[in-house]
Design a protein around this motif. Structure first.
Motif, PDB file in Angstrom:
ATOM      1  N   SER A   6       0.826  -1.212   0.000  1.00 44.97           N
ATOM      2  CA  SER A   6       0.000   0.000   0.000  1.00 44.97           C
ATOM      3  C   SER A   6       0.860   1.262   0.000  1.00 44.97           C
ATOM      4  CB  SER A   6      -0.915  -0.027   1.230  1.00 44.97           C
ATOM      5  OG  SER A   6      -1.583   1.192   1.375  1.00 44.97           O
ATOM      6  N   GLU A   7       1.853   1.303   0.874  1.00 45.67           N
ATOM      7  CA  GLU A   7       2.704   2.491   0.963  1.00 45.67           C
ATOM      8  C   GLU A   7       3.610   2.624  -0.259  1.00 45.67           C
ATOM      9  OE1 GLU A   7       2.165   4.914   3.174  1.00 45.67           O
ATOM     10  OE2 GLU A   7       0.537   3.616   3.870  1.00 45.67           O
ATOM     11  N   HIS A   8       4.067   1.515  -0.788  1.00 46.75           N
ATOM     12  CA  HIS A   8       4.898   1.563  -1.994  1.00 46.75           C
ATOM     13  C   HIS A   8       4.066   2.019  -3.188  1.00 46.75           C
ATOM     14  CE1 HIS A   8       7.770   0.317  -5.107  1.00 46.75           C
ATOM     15  NE2 HIS A   8       8.668   0.420  -4.151  1.00 46.75           N
ATOM     16  N   ALA A   9       2.812   1.601  -3.223  1.00 45.19           N
ATOM     17  CA  ALA A   9       1.918   2.019  -4.319  1.00 45.19           C
ATOM     18  C   ALA A   9       1.744   3.535  -4.333  1.00 45.19           C
ATOM     19  CB  ALA A   9       0.571   1.321  -4.197  1.00 45.19           C
ATOM     20  N   LYS A  10       1.730   4.158  -3.157  1.00 50.34           N
ATOM     21  CA  LYS A  10       1.636   5.617  -3.093  1.00 50.34           C
ATOM     22  C   LYS A  10       2.865   6.264  -3.729  1.00 50.34           C
ATOM     23  CE  LYS A  10      -1.111   5.565   1.141  1.00 50.34           C
ATOM     24  NZ  LYS A  10      -1.103   5.849   2.594  1.00 50.34           N
ATOM     25  N   LEU A  11       4.037   5.698  -3.454  1.00 51.30           N
ATOM     26  CA  LEU A  11       5.257   6.214  -4.087  1.00 51.30           C
ATOM     27  C   LEU A  11       5.197   6.020  -5.593  1.00 51.30           C
ATOM     28  CD1 LEU A  11       8.040   4.839  -1.687  1.00 51.30           C
ATOM     29  CD2 LEU A  11       7.213   7.185  -1.830  1.00 51.30           C
ATOM     30  N   ASP A  12       4.784   4.821  -6.014  1.00 46.58           N
ATOM     31  CA  ASP A  12       4.688   4.522  -7.449  1.00 46.58           C
ATOM     32  C   ASP A  12       3.719   5.455  -8.161  1.00 46.58           C
ATOM     33  OD1 ASP A  12       6.514   2.506  -8.055  1.00 46.58           O
ATOM     34  OD2 ASP A  12       5.128   0.903  -7.494  1.00 46.58           O
ATOM     35  N   LYS A  13       2.579   5.704  -7.529  1.00 52.09           N
ATOM     36  CA  LYS A  13       1.577   6.587  -8.146  1.00 52.09           C
ATOM     37  C   LYS A  13       2.149   7.989  -8.318  1.00 52.09           C
ATOM     38  CE  LYS A  13      -3.050   8.416  -7.714  1.00 52.09           C
ATOM     39  NZ  LYS A  13      -4.228   8.600  -6.873  1.00 52.09           N
ATOM     40  N   ALA A  14       2.755   8.499  -7.272  1.00 49.06           N
ATOM     41  CA  ALA A  14       3.350   9.832  -7.362  1.00 49.06           C
ATOM     42  C   ALA A  14       4.472   9.846  -8.396  1.00 49.06           C
ATOM     43  CB  ALA A  14       3.872  10.271  -5.998  1.00 49.06           C
ATOM     44  N   LEU A  15       5.310   8.814  -8.364  1.00 51.12           N
ATOM     45  CA  LEU A  15       6.428   8.732  -9.300  1.00 51.12           C
ATOM     46  C   LEU A  15       5.945   8.760 -10.752  1.00 51.12           C
ATOM     47  CD1 LEU A  15       9.525   8.373  -9.527  1.00 51.12           C
ATOM     48  CD2 LEU A  15       9.135   5.902  -9.450  1.00 51.12           C
ATOM     49  N   SER A  16       4.849   8.087 -11.010  1.00 50.21           N
ATOM     50  CA  SER A  16       4.323   8.031 -12.382  1.00 50.21           C
ATOM     51  C   SER A  16       3.806   9.379 -12.863  1.00 50.21           C
ATOM     52  CB  SER A  16       3.210   6.983 -12.486  1.00 50.21           C
ATOM     53  OG  SER A  16       2.039   7.436 -11.842  1.00 50.21           O
ATOM     54  N   ALA A  33      17.226   6.079  -4.927  1.00 51.21           N
ATOM     55  CA  ALA A  33      18.452   5.323  -4.636  1.00 51.21           C
ATOM     56  C   ALA A  33      18.571   5.047  -3.138  1.00 51.21           C
ATOM     57  CB  ALA A  33      19.666   6.083  -5.148  1.00 51.21           C
ATOM     58  N   HIS A  34      18.182   6.004  -2.333  1.00 53.21           N
ATOM     59  CA  HIS A  34      18.216   5.862  -0.872  1.00 53.21           C
ATOM     60  C   HIS A  34      17.270   4.742  -0.411  1.00 53.21           C
ATOM     61  CE1 HIS A  34      18.005   7.152   3.357  1.00 53.21           C
ATOM     62  NE2 HIS A  34      16.687   7.169   3.225  1.00 53.21           N
ATOM     63  N   LEU A  35      16.034   4.771  -0.869  1.00 51.98           N
ATOM     64  CA  LEU A  35      15.074   3.738  -0.503  1.00 51.98           C
ATOM     65  C   LEU A  35      15.539   2.368  -0.978  1.00 51.98           C
ATOM     66  CD1 LEU A  35      11.777   5.682  -1.296  1.00 51.98           C
ATOM     67  CD2 LEU A  35      12.630   5.060   0.985  1.00 51.98           C
ATOM     68  N   THR A  36      16.076   2.324  -2.182  1.00 49.26           N
ATOM     69  CA  THR A  36      16.595   1.080  -2.738  1.00 49.26           C
ATOM     70  C   THR A  36      17.733   0.540  -1.888  1.00 49.26           C
ATOM     71  OG1 THR A  36      15.961   1.721  -4.979  1.00 49.26           O
ATOM     72  CG2 THR A  36      17.701   0.069  -4.781  1.00 49.26           C
ATOM     73  N   TYR A  37      18.643   1.420  -1.497  1.00 45.43           N
ATOM     74  CA  TYR A  37      19.779   0.990  -0.679  1.00 45.43           C
ATOM     75  C   TYR A  37      19.291   0.289   0.592  1.00 45.43           C
ATOM     76  CZ  TYR A  37      23.676   0.837   2.447  1.00 45.43           C
ATOM     77  OH  TYR A  37      24.620   0.367   3.332  1.00 45.43           O
ATOM     78  N   GLY A  61      10.129  -8.564  12.230  1.00 42.61           N
ATOM     79  CA  GLY A  61       8.940  -7.898  11.696  1.00 42.61           C
ATOM     80  C   GLY A  61       8.962  -6.396  11.915  1.00 42.61           C
ATOM     81  N   GLU A  62       9.364  -5.971  13.108  1.00 39.76           N
ATOM     82  CA  GLU A  62       9.463  -4.536  13.389  1.00 39.76           C
ATOM     83  C   GLU A  62      10.529  -3.890  12.513  1.00 39.76           C
ATOM     84  OE1 GLU A  62       8.274  -4.452  18.112  1.00 39.76           O
ATOM     85  OE2 GLU A  62      10.277  -5.096  17.543  1.00 39.76           O
ATOM     86  N   PHE A  63      11.641  -4.575  12.354  1.00 47.56           N
ATOM     87  CA  PHE A  63      12.738  -4.055  11.547  1.00 47.56           C
ATOM     88  C   PHE A  63      12.322  -3.920  10.083  1.00 47.56           C
ATOM     89  CE2 PHE A  63      16.910  -4.089   9.485  1.00 47.56           C
ATOM     90  CZ  PHE A  63      17.616  -3.229  10.302  1.00 47.56           C
ATOM     91  N   ILE A  64      11.602  -4.903   9.590  1.00 47.79           N
ATOM     92  CA  ILE A  64      11.100  -4.836   8.210  1.00 47.79           C
ATOM     93  C   ILE A  64      10.245  -3.586   8.035  1.00 47.79           C
ATOM     94  CG2 ILE A  64       9.495  -5.905   6.560  1.00 47.79           C
ATOM     95  CD1 ILE A  64      10.548  -8.651   7.631  1.00 47.79           C
ATOM     96  N   GLY A  65       9.370  -3.320   8.988  1.00 48.89           N
ATOM     97  CA  GLY A  65       8.524  -2.123   8.917  1.00 48.89           C
ATOM     98  C   GLY A  65       9.339  -0.850   8.839  1.00 48.89           C
ATOM     99  N   GLU A  66      10.412  -0.777   9.620  1.00 47.15           N
ATOM    100  CA  GLU A  66      11.263   0.421   9.627  1.00 47.15           C
ATOM    101  C   GLU A  66      11.914   0.660   8.263  1.00 47.15           C
ATOM    102  OE1 GLU A  66      11.603   2.693  12.099  1.00 47.15           O
ATOM    103  OE2 GLU A  66      10.157   1.527  13.262  1.00 47.15           O
ATOM    104  N   ASP A  67      12.368  -0.409   7.613  1.00 42.57           N
ATOM    105  CA  ASP A  67      13.085  -0.257   6.346  1.00 42.57           C
ATOM    106  C   ASP A  67      12.178  -0.304   5.124  1.00 42.57           C
ATOM    107  OD1 ASP A  67      15.560   0.176   7.434  1.00 42.57           O
ATOM    108  OD2 ASP A  67      16.421  -1.757   6.874  1.00 42.57           O
ATOM    109  N   GLU A  73       7.898   8.120   5.302  1.00 45.59           N
ATOM    110  CA  GLU A  73       8.808   9.211   5.661  1.00 45.59           C
ATOM    111  C   GLU A  73       9.174  10.072   4.458  1.00 45.59           C
ATOM    112  OE1 GLU A  73      13.409   9.588   7.259  1.00 45.59           O
ATOM    113  OE2 GLU A  73      12.334   7.719   7.580  1.00 45.59           O
ATOM    114  N   HIS A  74       9.283   9.466   3.287  1.00 44.62           N
ATOM    115  CA  HIS A  74       9.751  10.185   2.099  1.00 44.62           C
ATOM    116  C   HIS A  74       8.651  10.529   1.089  1.00 44.62           C
ATOM    117  CE1 HIS A  74      13.919   9.960   3.277  1.00 44.62           C
ATOM    118  NE2 HIS A  74      13.762   8.671   3.553  1.00 44.62           N
ATOM    119  N   LEU A  75       7.439  10.092   1.324  1.00 43.27           N
ATOM    120  CA  LEU A  75       6.352  10.344   0.367  1.00 43.27           C
ATOM    121  C   LEU A  75       6.121  11.830   0.130  1.00 43.27           C
ATOM    122  CD1 LEU A  75       4.095   9.268  -1.449  1.00 43.27           C
ATOM    123  CD2 LEU A  75       2.621   9.200   0.591  1.00 43.27           C
ATOM    124  N   TYR A  76       6.275  12.642   1.168  1.00 42.23           N
ATOM    125  CA  TYR A  76       6.030  14.086   1.021  1.00 42.23           C
ATOM    126  C   TYR A  76       6.860  14.680  -0.120  1.00 42.23           C
ATOM    127  CZ  TYR A  76      10.560  15.552   2.758  1.00 42.23           C
ATOM    128  OH  TYR A  76      11.895  15.770   2.871  1.00 42.23           O
TER     129      TYR A  76
END
Length: 151
Positions: free
Chosen positions: A12-22, A45-49, A129-135, A142-145
């Motif tokens: 869901s959160e990645h889709a928001k980035l993808d939509k904006a990116l498009s 690149a930061h998110l990918t890293y 699981g918590e760590f996965i959420g953070e990354d 955090e970066h969608l704005y």
């Protein structure tokens, strides 16, 4: 949090980035503003890293190798700055492609990950699981704005 919930949040959160990116014109993706804010390309690149680092940390962990836990925010900032510098010379098409590839790898890994792994202690006093959420989904939020600023 159950694995299915985690995957749903990530998607869901990645889709928001993808939509904006498009919707962002390519010529806006490499522009940083005068306040020093990162460009879209640098942020990709930061998110990918950090997605790739999550996968590498898990691989080290299951092989009994130590996970590098950063000592300070300064150490993390230095790494983030190096990632940003590398992104500046990277072609935009490469940054976008790697962004999508790392996400696909992440989702494939999560799909195959046993649910019981999520509750195991991992790093920084967090479960895997918590760590996965953070990354992932929290990091996307955090970066969608920045993406939305360019719409």
């Amino acid at each position: 949090m159950k694995k299915a919930e985690q995957i749903t949040l990530i998607k869901s959160e990645h889709a928001k980035l993808d939509k904006a990116l498009s919707q962002i014109p390519p010529n806006h993706m490499e522009v940083s503003d005068t306040s020093g804010e990162w460009s879209i390309k640098e942020t990709l690149a930061h998110l990918t890293y950090w997605e790739k680092e999550l996968l590498a940390d898990y691989a080290r962990w299951v092989n009994g190798q130590p996970i590098h836990e950063f000592e300070s925010e300064e150490e993390i900032n230095t790494l983030n700055d190096a990632t940003r510098d590398k992104a500046k010379t990277m072609p935009l098409s490469q940054a976008v492609s790697e962004f999508h590839q790392s996400y696909d790898q992440l989702i494939a890994w999560l799909d195959s990950l046993p649910e019981s792994e999520l509750d195991r202690p991992f790093a920084y006093g967090m479960t895997l699981g918590e760590f996965i959420g953070e990354d992932t989904w929290k990091h996307y939020q955090e970066h969608l704005y920045l993406f939305e600023k360019h719409l």
